[in-house]
Scaffold this active site. Sequence first.
Site, short mmCIF file in Angstrom:
data_model
loop_
_atom_site.label_atom_id
_atom_site.label_comp_id
_atom_site.label_asym_id
_atom_site.label_seq_id
_atom_site.Cartn_x
_atom_site.Cartn_y
_atom_site.Cartn_z
N THR A 83 -25.86 -8.13 -0.83
CA THR A 83 -26.85 -8.79 0.03
C THR A 83 -27.82 -9.60 -0.81
O THR A 83 -28.09 -9.27 -1.97
CB THR A 83 -27.70 -7.79 0.82
OG1 THR A 83 -28.49 -7.01 -0.08
CG2 THR A 83 -26.88 -6.90 1.72
N ASP A 84 -28.36 -10.65 -0.22
CA ASP A 84 -29.62 -11.14 -0.75
C ASP A 84 -30.65 -10.04 -0.49
O ASP A 84 -30.45 -9.18 0.36
CB ASP A 84 -30.02 -12.45 -0.07
CG ASP A 84 -30.93 -13.30 -0.96
OD1 ASP A 84 -31.61 -12.73 -1.83
OD2 ASP A 84 -30.96 -14.52 -0.79
N TRP A 85 -31.74 -10.06 -1.23
CA TRP A 85 -32.68 -8.94 -1.21
C TRP A 85 -33.36 -8.84 0.16
O TRP A 85 -34.16 -9.68 0.54
CB TRP A 85 -33.69 -9.11 -2.33
CG TRP A 85 -33.29 -8.47 -3.62
CD1 TRP A 85 -34.05 -7.62 -4.38
CD2 TRP A 85 -32.02 -8.58 -4.32
NE1 TRP A 85 -33.33 -7.21 -5.49
CE2 TRP A 85 -32.10 -7.77 -5.48
CE3 TRP A 85 -30.84 -9.26 -4.07
CZ2 TRP A 85 -31.04 -7.65 -6.39
CZ3 TRP A 85 -29.79 -9.14 -4.97
CH2 TRP A 85 -29.89 -8.35 -6.09
#
Length: 754
Positions: free
Chosen positions: A265-267
């Site tokens: 995931t992106d954060w």
Amino acid sequence: MKIEKIILLAAMTTSCLSVSAQNETSVYLNKTKPIGERIEDAISRMTLEEKVALCHAQGKFSSPGVPRLGIPELWMSDGPHGVRAEINWNDWGYSNWTNDSITAFPALTALAATWNPDMSALYGKSVGEEARYREKDVLLGPGVNIYRTPLNGRNFEYMGEDPYLAGEMVVPYIQELQKNGVAACVKHFALNNQEKWRGNINVKLSDRALYEIYLPAFKRAVQDGGAWSIMGAYNQIWEEHCCHNSLLLNNILRKEWGFDGVVITDWGGAHNTKQAALNGLDIEMGSFTNGLTSESDFGYNDYYLADPYLNMIRKGEVPESTVDVKVRNILRLIFRTAMNTEKPFGSGPNEEHYAAAKQIGDESIVLLKNSGILPLVPRTGMKILVVGENATRPLNQGGGSSELKVKDMFTPLKAIQTTYGEEVRYAMGYKSGRPMYDAEEIIPQVTLDSLHQEAVAMAKEAEVVIYIGGLNKNAYQDCESTDRREYNLPWGQDQLIEDLAAANPNLIIANVSGNAYAMPWLDKVPAVLQSWYLGTMIGPSMVDVISGKINPSGKLPFSFPKKLEDNGAHHFGEASYPGIEGASAGNAANDLKGADVSAGNDPQQEYLEDIWVGYRWHDTKKIPALFPFGHGLSYTTFSYGKATLSAKEMSADGSLTITVPITNTGSIEGKETVQLYVHDEKSSLPRPLKELKGFKKVNIAPGTTVEVDFTLTPDDLKFFDDNQHKWIAEPGKFKVLIGSSSTDIRNTVQFVYK
């Protein structure tokens, strides 16, 4: 540092030997065994809890291994043009290490502007060595989202508006990076083409636009680059977040492209446990929590793929086989990186890396306009005035996750003073304020007026004025989390340039940006250089081009529209950009602890320009750009001879070779990027006027001719038929257009595809 590395390696080896001694039949530790056997053996030894633990963060930039089995954790780092300084374990503060300074390499718009895959390979090799030296397993980059609008705050991290150019440039970067045992994490998959509402905007577009424009560079990264990991985007597509979007991850990435790496995931990009379990996500990072500190009541065990996922499996709501699929991917990544005992040691910032950054920067700077004032050859006693904050501003600061802690930064002003001598004077001209992530410092108008007046007065006394302004990495400029508010230059720069030109006609514009911008003053200045965020060696690269030591050879990787409305994404109003904001997007607090909460009525957006992005829009709609895609001048001149084809027809299983002679008709050596575009004269679906299908950068001595060859295959003739959901090439006549830019076509030849 090297002594520390040897000690660390010895400790890791001892740990593995200890585990091996206790598990003499452990296939997963035997690197001579096929990786598939090693993975299955490791999975068979894991508890359910250990499997689930692999699927989520344990710190800001780390995910767990399996200590009981001697399987190490993964360490990740921003970013694509330099390894970010160390971040605290549980919050976003910097750790204040003294040994984490690095080389700042040019941003990826600069790399794309070189139009040179050799520079991309050098880039990947160099940044990979520094990432390996810092003991990183995953580097969060490169980015290949398509440049759709010049307002996108994150365009500077990407590789331009054309999928072919981005695809050609991303492959060698990945290949050379991963030779260091560091995984590329190609981002942001997919359609993360703006920062405004990036966390929840729902994007709608045609299958043709998706497959022809926004996916090809990712596909090249996976299939030709062999990327070991992919980062999901924040936004939604078809009402489903990209980080657990079944169509994107299960259907396209895994089934159609055969990706065998890890999806990260992106954060904070995960939103739903069941979707994350079923829809192709492997590792969840950064979800709503600062870890176990007092800043948050939620720990890493509260992530969607942590305890909520474990409980779902235990209750039979999702099968355990889902976590086995994720663990297979994660172990494959660990074996390729953290457990790869044959990877090199890497190296920190050094002269070789500085030379690489300089070479990439040299080839990236684009000469947009020149009425003869450039090159500005140094001579004794020249009275030069440098104006503009970017001449001294440390442009490695700000920008969000791309912020870098540099070992050295050689500014343009210092480089100009070194080259031209003590007569060089400086005036700031304007002021932008401190670099901040999602806020801005408002500069009082009285301060801006004073700086403006000082610069204009000093310009009257100078022989030549070099203006180094543009954008920077402040919020609402070239910065993650915010988009630009306007197409014009900020902080009164347009009027400042107008007044400087009135005060001194010998005005050279050498702006720095990661985006296109308006130039209402263009007709009043004799020369314009487009630079980029060139990192550590920005000053030496800029001054060498200005002085003529380096002949400029960069080409624009995106179009500069005359005005914002000339850009395709902005032509259709807010429904196309930035989208239309709906009702409440839900309470983020309710999304915590794995709750599966509807996103609510999120902002909606439709890509109404469809496949006509960038030069495709300008060409097909007959809207001239201020500076077209592929444009870039030189201090020498090139003539194009007559192109020849190896045959007049191409079959479905054949190919054609196109040869064109290029002559340097000037007096100095220079590099020219020869561009090949294809035009389909008749098709069942509308197609752009032309599409880039080849380019080659060649170095030519004065008075010398070189022959440039291109090979075309049926794949270069195809378009995506969304009714049949496949790529097709239709029989008929095609034109090959060869030129120095998308509008400077020097040669056309025709063939028939049967």
